[in-house]
Design an enzyme around this catalytic site. Sequence first.
Site, PDB file in Angstrom:
ATOM      1  CE  LYS A 118      -6.407  -3.972   6.443  1.00 40.06           C
ATOM      2  NZ  LYS A 118      -6.485  -2.530   6.748  1.00 40.06           N
ATOM      3  CD  GLU A 137      -0.281  -3.473   6.884  1.00 41.28           C
ATOM      4  OE1 GLU A 137      -0.967  -2.737   6.151  1.00 41.28           O
ATOM      5  OE2 GLU A 137       0.910  -3.755   6.639  1.00 41.28           O
ATOM      6  CD1 TRP A 162     -21.204   1.336  -2.068  1.00 43.29           C
ATOM      7  CD2 TRP A 162     -19.117   1.001  -1.312  1.00 43.29           C
ATOM      8  NE1 TRP A 162     -20.618   2.564  -1.870  1.00 43.29           N
ATOM      9  CE2 TRP A 162     -19.341   2.397  -1.408  1.00 43.29           C
ATOM     10  CE3 TRP A 162     -17.878   0.554  -0.851  1.00 43.29           C
ATOM     11  CZ2 TRP A 162     -18.363   3.333  -1.068  1.00 43.29           C
ATOM     12  CZ3 TRP A 162     -16.905   1.480  -0.517  1.00 43.29           C
ATOM     13  CH2 TRP A 162     -17.156   2.864  -0.616  1.00 43.29           C
ATOM     14  CG  ASN A 190     -16.073  -5.698   2.542  1.00 45.66           C
ATOM     15  OD1 ASN A 190     -16.695  -6.599   3.099  1.00 45.66           O
ATOM     16  ND2 ASN A 190     -16.482  -4.447   2.574  1.00 45.66           N
ATOM     17  NE  ARG A 235      -6.210   7.676   2.356  1.00 43.05           N
ATOM     18  CZ  ARG A 235      -4.956   7.453   2.800  1.00 43.05           C
ATOM     19  NH1 ARG A 235      -3.965   7.298   1.942  1.00 43.05           N
ATOM     20  NH2 ARG A 235      -4.708   7.409   4.087  1.00 43.05           N
ATOM     21  CG  ASP A 236     -11.957   6.597   4.121  1.00 43.20           C
ATOM     22  OD1 ASP A 236     -12.849   6.039   3.468  1.00 43.20           O
ATOM     23  OD2 ASP A 236     -11.639   6.250   5.274  1.00 43.20           O
ATOM     24  CG  HIS A 253     -18.120  -4.650  -0.830  1.00 44.30           C
ATOM     25  ND1 HIS A 253     -19.299  -5.054  -0.261  1.00 44.30           N
ATOM     26  CD2 HIS A 253     -17.728  -3.544  -0.133  1.00 44.30           C
ATOM     27  CE1 HIS A 253     -19.599  -4.259   0.739  1.00 44.30           C
ATOM     28  NE2 HIS A 253     -18.669  -3.320   0.836  1.00 44.30           N
ATOM     29  CG  ASP A 256      -9.957  -2.933   8.717  1.00 40.60           C
ATOM     30  OD1 ASP A 256      -9.100  -3.035   7.818  1.00 40.60           O
ATOM     31  OD2 ASP A 256     -10.723  -3.869   9.031  1.00 40.60           O
ATOM     32  CG  ASP A 274      -0.679   3.933   3.346  1.00 39.02           C
ATOM     33  OD1 ASP A 274       0.554   4.140   3.311  1.00 39.02           O
ATOM     34  OD2 ASP A 274      -1.220   3.276   4.250  1.00 39.02           O
ATOM     35  CD1 TRP A 334     -17.235   0.303   6.921  1.00 42.66           C
ATOM     36  CD2 TRP A 334     -15.106   0.379   7.612  1.00 42.66           C
ATOM     37  NE1 TRP A 334     -17.014   1.545   7.479  1.00 42.66           N
ATOM     38  CE2 TRP A 334     -15.716   1.625   7.898  1.00 42.66           C
ATOM     39  CE3 TRP A 334     -13.758   0.200   7.952  1.00 42.66           C
ATOM     40  CZ2 TRP A 334     -15.034   2.679   8.528  1.00 42.66           C
ATOM     41  CZ3 TRP A 334     -13.081   1.246   8.574  1.00 42.66           C
ATOM     42  CH2 TRP A 334     -13.721   2.465   8.855  1.00 42.66           C
ATOM     43  CE1 TYR A 374      -7.705   4.502   0.111  1.00 42.17           C
ATOM     44  CE2 TYR A 374      -6.182   4.096   1.915  1.00 42.17           C
ATOM     45  CZ  TYR A 374      -7.455   4.346   1.466  1.00 42.17           C
ATOM     46  OH  TYR A 374      -8.489   4.429   2.371  1.00 42.17           O
ATOM     47  CG  ASP A 412     -13.267   2.457   0.180  1.00 45.92           C
ATOM     48  OD1 ASP A 412     -13.648   1.365  -0.284  1.00 45.92           O
ATOM     49  OD2 ASP A 412     -12.863   2.602   1.342  1.00 45.92           O
ATOM     50  CD1 TRP A 454      -1.918  -2.376   1.021  1.00 45.05           C
ATOM     51  CD2 TRP A 454      -3.456  -0.747   1.042  1.00 45.05           C
ATOM     52  NE1 TRP A 454      -3.164  -2.966   0.906  1.00 45.05           N
ATOM     53  CE2 TRP A 454      -4.122  -1.997   0.915  1.00 45.05           C
ATOM     54  CE3 TRP A 454      -4.232   0.419   1.082  1.00 45.05           C
ATOM     55  CZ2 TRP A 454      -5.520  -2.097   0.825  1.00 45.05           C
ATOM     56  CZ3 TRP A 454      -5.621   0.314   1.000  1.00 45.05           C
ATOM     57  CH2 TRP A 454      -6.251  -0.941   0.874  1.00 45.05           C
ATOM     58  CB  SER A 456      -8.593   5.336   5.634  1.00 48.02           C
ATOM     59  OG  SER A 456      -8.714   4.095   6.265  1.00 48.02           O
TER      60      SER A 456
END
Length: 448
Positions: free
Chosen positions: A397, A401, A274, A310, A179-180, A271, A403, A141, A369, A174, A226, A139, A186
């Site tokens: 994922k 780690e 969603w 997920n 973001r998010d 997913h 969430d 991120d 989640w 990411y 996302d 990642w 996140s």
Amino acid sequence: MKITSTGLLALSSLLPLALGQSQLYGQCGGIGWSGATTCVSGATCTVVNAYYSQCLPSSASSSTPPPTSTSSTGTGTTTSSAPGSTGTTTPVAGNPFEGYEIYLSPYYANEVANAVTQISDPTTAAAAATVANIPTFIWLDQVAKVPSLGTYLADASSKQQSEGKNYLVQIVVYDLPDRDCAALASNGEFSIADNGEADYHNYIDQIVAQIKQYPDVRVVAVIEPDSLANLVTNLSVPKCANAQTTYLECVTYAMQQLSAVGVIMYLDAGHAGWLGWPANLSPAAQLFTSLYSNAGSPSGVRGLATNVANYNALVATTPDPITQGDPNYDEMLYIEALAPMLGSGFPAHFIVDQGRSGVQDIRQQWGDWCNVLGAGFGTRPTTNTGSSLIDSIVWVKPGGECDGTSNTSSPRYDAHCGLPDATPNAPEAGTWFQAYFETLVEKANPPL
Ligand SMILES: *[C@@H]1O[C@H](CO)[C@@H](O)[C@H](O)[C@H]1NC(C)=O
Ligand SMILES: *[C@@H]1O[C@H](CO)[C@@H](O)[C@H](O)[C@H]1NC(C)=O
């Protein structure tokens, strides 16, 4: 009055042509749309995203359940019923995973090695140690993590030469500004209000510069978990509405620049719980298709990634009760429903995260989640996926780690991480969560 959606559909199938109205869940506007802009009775034309307005049931008039979503990471469980047994085992043409050895993230291997030293039961410790040999995604991120990509590519390149194998490095892009946008756990480092778009371009440019130096190593990327799903269902959240234009521009930039250096990309597609709801499928397909063609159909885009971080099953033996009302109650059904709706040459190939999908029916709501309690590692990465639409089962994922934190005083506390089906005493997102890792190991299905 309660109008069933079946009734509306039957009625609407007769009327749209005659009245120039769109049917329930049909398109009624958006960039490039030239069809009807009004809806059949019982439905209201609602802006979903820049590319798609949709006829949605007028308030309280439909029996169709509201779509649910998870925002940052997964929910769910999977009883993995051997995917290979349910469909074709013929490799997908052009499958980028075929014939490649997947590079193991040294960062994750190190996290796992540390975790193993904290496990006293020798059987559990031995099982836990094997997780270091299962490929997960790296990642990126934060921009500060990009230089590590160069180190991994150099390592993969030298392994490739010494072992005579082809190596593939898996990354997650990411770092969008804001973001998010529909959750808190996140939140990223870049802000739209503070030069975020330029910061993001710089982040992508740095990734490109690393990859350019190792043209011999194949790179597969998941693009921005996302973000696009949030543009399909969460524009009522002000932060998402404000981010819409920037997300589209930044993802376009990422697709074009990464494609130019040969990166093979899967755009994140949420997913089954969603975008898999009937009301969300068409707007999602339209968003992916338009984004891709407006970007000039970059050759590096291979398809879509689902279930990232997920917990959903690829193939559920029985529908989890929380999925009730969604005919697409697992990832296979979602993918099979979405694929035919993708247009304009959008490549309908998929990868599906099953890293934490080993145990099913453990969530209280499909939208849960965060560090879902009782989850276990799932089906190992394989190109034997049971579907010609799916290139590979992957572990995006890195299990263990976190969430999101369960500390209610943290600025990044998201209420999902304090729910009864979230694991308590959780540290900040992305940091190691030892107790959670141990449960994933103990409940792994198939066992480690
Ligand atoms: C985002 O959209 C999903 C799906 O409609 C919904 O369940 C969720 O509550 C939304 N999130 C926010 C923060 O509004
Ligand atoms: C929870 O977060 C607050 C605010 O960041 C911090 O001061 C506190 O130490 C945290 N508590 C725990 C148990 O980590």
